[in-house]
Design a protein around this motif. Structure first.
Motif, PDB file in Angstrom:
ATOM      1  N   SER A  56     -11.783 -42.164 118.413  1.00 60.70           N
ATOM      2  CA  SER A  56     -10.804 -41.612 117.455  1.00 60.70           C
ATOM      3  C   SER A  56     -10.115 -42.754 116.727  1.00 60.70           C
ATOM      4  O   SER A  56      -8.956 -43.102 117.024  1.00 60.70           O
ATOM      5  CB  SER A  56      -9.776 -40.745 118.188  1.00 60.70           C
ATOM      6  OG  SER A  56     -10.416 -39.692 118.889  1.00 60.70           O
ATOM      7  N   GLU A  69      -5.850 -41.377 113.604  1.00 63.86           N
ATOM      8  CA  GLU A  69      -5.007 -40.314 114.143  1.00 63.86           C
ATOM      9  C   GLU A  69      -4.308 -39.609 112.978  1.00 63.86           C
ATOM     10  O   GLU A  69      -3.505 -40.216 112.254  1.00 63.86           O
ATOM     11  CB  GLU A  69      -3.962 -40.884 115.098  1.00 63.86           C
ATOM     12  CG  GLU A  69      -3.071 -39.811 115.709  1.00 63.86           C
ATOM     13  CD  GLU A  69      -2.043 -40.389 116.658  1.00 63.86           C
ATOM     14  OE1 GLU A  69      -1.218 -39.620 117.176  1.00 63.86           O
ATOM     15  OE2 GLU A  69      -2.068 -41.626 116.859  1.00 63.86           O
ATOM     16  N   LEU A  70      -4.633 -38.378 112.783  1.00 65.02           N
ATOM     17  CA  LEU A  70      -4.091 -37.602 111.663  1.00 65.02           C
ATOM     18  C   LEU A  70      -2.909 -36.774 112.135  1.00 65.02           C
ATOM     19  O   LEU A  70      -3.023 -35.974 113.070  1.00 65.02           O
ATOM     20  CB  LEU A  70      -5.177 -36.691 111.080  1.00 65.02           C
ATOM     21  CG  LEU A  70      -4.737 -35.777 109.938  1.00 65.02           C
ATOM     22  CD1 LEU A  70      -4.294 -36.598 108.730  1.00 65.02           C
ATOM     23  CD2 LEU A  70      -5.847 -34.808 109.571  1.00 65.02           C
ATOM     24  N   GLN A  71      -1.767 -36.966 111.483  1.00 61.48           N
ATOM     25  CA  GLN A  71      -0.568 -36.176 111.758  1.00 61.48           C
ATOM     26  C   GLN A  71      -0.323 -35.253 110.570  1.00 61.48           C
ATOM     27  O   GLN A  71      -0.272 -35.700 109.427  1.00 61.48           O
ATOM     28  CB  GLN A  71       0.643 -37.070 111.996  1.00 61.48           C
ATOM     29  CG  GLN A  71       0.566 -37.873 113.280  1.00 61.48           C
ATOM     30  CD  GLN A  71       1.849 -38.653 113.528  1.00 61.48           C
ATOM     31  OE1 GLN A  71       2.683 -38.787 112.641  1.00 61.48           O
ATOM     32  NE2 GLN A  71       2.013 -39.145 114.731  1.00 61.48           N
ATOM     33  N   ARG A  72      -0.184 -33.977 110.853  1.00 67.04           N
ATOM     34  CA  ARG A  72       0.028 -32.980 109.805  1.00 67.04           C
ATOM     35  C   ARG A  72       1.502 -32.608 109.733  1.00 67.04           C
ATOM     36  O   ARG A  72       2.127 -32.335 110.755  1.00 67.04           O
ATOM     37  CB  ARG A  72      -0.807 -31.728 110.075  1.00 67.04           C
ATOM     38  CG  ARG A  72      -2.302 -31.976 110.012  1.00 67.04           C
ATOM     39  CD  ARG A  72      -3.067 -30.700 110.342  1.00 67.04           C
ATOM     40  NE  ARG A  72      -4.512 -30.864 110.199  1.00 67.04           N
ATOM     41  CZ  ARG A  72      -5.312 -31.320 111.128  1.00 67.04           C
ATOM     42  NH1 ARG A  72      -4.795 -31.681 112.303  1.00 67.04           N
ATOM     43  NH2 ARG A  72      -6.600 -31.446 110.910  1.00 67.04           N
ATOM     44  N   HIS A  73       2.041 -32.594 108.521  1.00 66.51           N
ATOM     45  CA  HIS A  73       3.438 -32.221 108.282  1.00 66.51           C
ATOM     46  C   HIS A  73       3.447 -31.117 107.234  1.00 66.51           C
ATOM     47  O   HIS A  73       3.103 -31.343 106.065  1.00 66.51           O
ATOM     48  CB  HIS A  73       4.260 -33.419 107.808  1.00 66.51           C
ATOM     49  CG  HIS A  73       4.281 -34.560 108.792  1.00 66.51           C
ATOM     50  ND1 HIS A  73       5.152 -34.597 109.865  1.00 66.51           N
ATOM     51  CD2 HIS A  73       3.528 -35.686 108.872  1.00 66.51           C
ATOM     52  CE1 HIS A  73       4.948 -35.708 110.559  1.00 66.51           C
ATOM     53  NE2 HIS A  73       3.965 -36.387 109.976  1.00 66.51           N
ATOM     54  N   ASP A  74       3.811 -29.942 107.641  1.00 66.02           N
ATOM     55  CA  ASP A  74       3.848 -28.779 106.744  1.00 66.02           C
ATOM     56  C   ASP A  74       5.254 -28.645 106.168  1.00 66.02           C
ATOM     57  O   ASP A  74       6.224 -28.417 106.896  1.00 66.02           O
ATOM     58  CB  ASP A  74       3.465 -27.516 107.523  1.00 66.02           C
ATOM     59  CG  ASP A  74       3.313 -26.309 106.615  1.00 66.02           C
ATOM     60  OD1 ASP A  74       3.468 -26.462 105.383  1.00 66.02           O
ATOM     61  OD2 ASP A  74       3.050 -25.204 107.132  1.00 66.02           O
TER      62      ASP A  74
END
Length: 394
Positions: free
Chosen positions: A166, A169-174
């Motif tokens: 990996s 590292e993808l961090q999603r912020h809605d």
């Protein structure tokens, strides 16, 4: 309202109120349409608030070859039932009979490939035509997680960190709010609430024009000292009453249901207040008046009552078309949408639920985009009423 228009209006309104079926249909429509939306959203809430996987039953062929996998399936609330070896036809018949969500078959070379660190093949059999899609996806997620755990353990055994697989590292912020999410979901189904504007007045409008002409009672009415436009306006306003009352009831009941449902459980909210709802009801009045005007204008050109019913029934389909086209094309909200009757009402409610403050212009445009065509159609019907061919039905 002038006295002659008022007399015609009250006369037509009394005839509408005598029809018990009309009143029962009005009451039923005010409950059915909001109930449909309430049931749909309630199902979404129940499906998204389940704390664990329930009702997943799966047959496993050769499960003894993968004991750790069977244990992990049971830990994730999957009921595993061991089954004897069977061929492809037998598996297909079992799935078509809906006796299990899926069939997991552990291949004969699974143990050898697993020990040799080669891809060990599992076969997941399912029927995509059944309603077990969500449960099947849950099983696939468990199998994928089991595969990832094995890969991580093998990397650690060789002194390699699992993080090597990996690199990103993808961090999603809605940034979407509950109001905006609810506007997208509810806005797509809110159009059904405006359909009564084109349904509840159909019978009254056709009966007061083509029906009276067929019964020859229109000749008696036109013999009275009233001009044609006064007769048409009186009939138009009376035919609009059931539609206006019905749509208002539908919107109020739907508003109460949406405020009662725990929409926050699925990341949504319904922020409209009763004051904003009353404004929506007000600007929806011309929509009912437009449909009544269209029905009266079209019924005048029909020679019989049945022909008038058939002709005006196509009008009930027309208002749905713009909303369906916009949904399929995934168009963003634009000013021109407030110039299309019914689409403007749907867009208005969606934007109110999303932002809350949209200014007075959308309300004015929504009000006028239906009122102006309605007045033009009434003017045409008044001119048509002057023709003897219409009155005599020749």
């Amino acid at each position: 309202m002038k006295s002659k228009i008022r007399i015609v209006f009250l006369k037509e309104l009394r005839e509408i109120l005598r029809e018990r079926r009309t009143l029962m249909f009005l009451l039923a429509a005010s409950l059915i349409y909001p109930a449909i939306i309430g049931l749909v959203l309630n199902q979404m809430i129940e499906r998204n608030t389940r704390t664990e996987r329930e009702g997943i039953e799966m047959l496993v062929i050769g499960g003894a070859k993968a004991p750790t996998l069977m244990a992990q399936l049971r830990e994730r609330s999957v009921t595993v039932t061991e089954a004897a070896p069977m061929n492809e036809d037998a598996i297909g018949n079992l799935l078509r009979a809906k006796k299990t969500v899926a069939v997991l078959r552990v291949t004969d070379d699974y143990v050898a490939n697993y020990q040799a660190m080669r891809p060990a093949r599992l076969e997941l059999w399912f029927d995509s035509s059944t309603e077990s899609g969500p449960q099947r996806r849950d099983v696939e997620e468990i199998l994928q997680a089991y595969s990832s755990n094995i890969a991580s353990a093998r990397l650690l055994a060789h002194g390699v960190s699992p993080a090597t697989l990996s690199p990103i590292e993808l961090q999603r912020h809605d940034t979407g709010t509950n109001a905006s999410r609810s506007a997208m979901v509810i806005g797509g189904i809110i159009g059904i609430l405006f359909l009564p504007a084109f349904v509840l007045n159909l019978s009254a409008a056709v009966d007061s024009t083509a029906g009276e002409r067929e019964r020859r009672s229109l000749e008696v009415l036109m013999a009275q000292p009233a001009r044609s436009w006064e007769l048409v306006v009186g009939k138009w306003l009376a035919a609009s009453v059931p539609s206006v009352v019905g749509v208002t009831l539908v919107l109020c009941v739907a508003h109460a249901i949406l405020r009662w449902l725990p929409l926050e459980e699925i990341g949504m909210s319904w922020s409209l207040g009763w004051g904003e709802l009353m404004l929506v009801c007000l600007v929806t009045v011309p929509l009912s008046m437009l449909s009544s005007a269209l029905y009266i204008g079209l019924a005048m050109n029909a020679k019989t009552f049945k022909e008038a019913q058939t002709t005006v029934s196509f009008v009930t389909i027309m208002p749905v078309i713009p909303g369906v086209v916009v949904s399929f094309m995934e168009l963003k909200t634009a000013t021109w949408m407030y110039l299309v009757p019914m689409l403007s009402n749907q867009t208005l409610v969606k934007e109110l639920a999303k932002t809350g403050d949209i200014g007075p212009l959308p309300f004015v445009m929504t009000f006028l985009c239906a009122l102006i065509p309605a007045l033009l159609v009434v003017a045409f019907a008044s001119w048509r009423m002057k023709s003897e061919k219409y009155v005599l039905g020749v």
